[in-house]
Design a protein around this motif. Structure first.
Motif, mmCIF file in Angstrom:
data_model
loop_
_atom_site.group_PDB
_atom_site.id
_atom_site.type_symbol
_atom_site.label_atom_id
_atom_site.label_comp_id
_atom_site.label_asym_id
_atom_site.label_seq_id
_atom_site.Cartn_x
_atom_site.Cartn_y
_atom_site.Cartn_z
ATOM 1 N N GLU A 272 -13.298 -16.636 -22.478
ATOM 2 C CA GLU A 272 -12.057 -15.712 -23.325
ATOM 3 C C GLU A 272 -11.288 -16.226 -23.902
ATOM 4 O OE1 GLU A 272 -11.153 -11.647 -22.866
ATOM 5 O OE2 GLU A 272 -13.563 -12.386 -22.143
ATOM 6 N N CYS A 273 -10.919 -16.687 -21.952
ATOM 7 C CA CYS A 273 -9.438 -17.588 -22.092
ATOM 8 C C CYS A 273 -9.009 -18.044 -20.859
ATOM 9 C CB CYS A 273 -8.089 -16.256 -21.853
ATOM 10 S SG CYS A 273 -8.284 -14.830 -20.399
ATOM 11 N N PHE A 274 -8.149 -18.649 -20.491
ATOM 12 C CA PHE A 274 -7.683 -19.227 -19.396
ATOM 13 C C PHE A 274 -6.444 -18.500 -19.362
ATOM 14 C CE2 PHE A 274 -10.086 -22.265 -21.854
ATOM 15 C CZ PHE A 274 -10.753 -23.177 -21.061
ATOM 16 N N TYR A 275 -6.691 -18.880 -17.395
ATOM 17 C CA TYR A 275 -5.277 -18.316 -16.220
ATOM 18 C C TYR A 275 -4.972 -19.730 -15.271
ATOM 19 C CZ TYR A 275 -7.084 -13.846 -17.445
ATOM 20 O OH TYR A 275 -7.716 -12.613 -17.956
ATOM 21 N N TYR A 276 -3.463 -19.751 -15.651
ATOM 22 C CA TYR A 276 -2.655 -20.211 -14.576
ATOM 23 C C TYR A 276 -2.408 -20.461 -14.015
ATOM 24 C CZ TYR A 276 -4.597 -23.841 -19.012
ATOM 25 O OH TYR A 276 -5.047 -24.385 -19.989
ATOM 26 N N THR A 277 -2.433 -20.183 -12.652
ATOM 27 C CA THR A 277 -1.791 -19.476 -11.627
ATOM 28 C C THR A 277 -0.422 -20.727 -11.194
ATOM 29 O OG1 THR A 277 -2.951 -18.212 -11.294
ATOM 30 C CG2 THR A 277 -0.928 -18.195 -9.805
ATOM 31 N N PHE A 278 1.124 -20.493 -11.272
ATOM 32 C CA PHE A 278 1.446 -20.862 -10.600
ATOM 33 C C PHE A 278 2.408 -20.705 -9.393
ATOM 34 C CE2 PHE A 278 1.417 -21.823 -15.244
ATOM 35 C CZ PHE A 278 1.460 -22.980 -15.297
ATOM 36 N N LYS A 279 3.212 -21.252 -8.732
ATOM 37 C CA LYS A 279 3.765 -21.149 -8.138
ATOM 38 C C LYS A 279 4.917 -21.761 -7.836
ATOM 39 C CE LYS A 279 2.466 -24.596 -4.086
ATOM 40 N NZ LYS A 279 2.164 -23.410 -2.177
#
Length: 65
Positions: free
Chosen positions: A55-62
């Protein structure tokens, strides 16, 4: 003194008739733009329907504040 970070999560959804197309060039542009702003990618996770369809991709950044 301990380091402090802020986090940001980006959602990227597929396009196309069957929601099966990802524009790799556009994704690279987005990721590079985040990198230029000091964001570091720390994880990527997909959300799917359980039948092999993403359905989608989640990219997490810091980044350090």
């Amino acid at each position: 003194m301990s380091k402090k970070f802020e986090y940001k999560t980006l959602e990227i959804r597929p396009t196309g008739t069957w929601k099966s197309k990802f524009d790799i060039v556009e994704i690279d542009k987005i990721l590079n733009d985040f990198g230029q702003e000091g964001w570091e990618l720390v994880s990527m996770e997909d959300k799917n329907f359980g039948y092999g369809t993403t359905e989608c991709f989640y990219y997490t950044f810091k980044r350090e504040v």
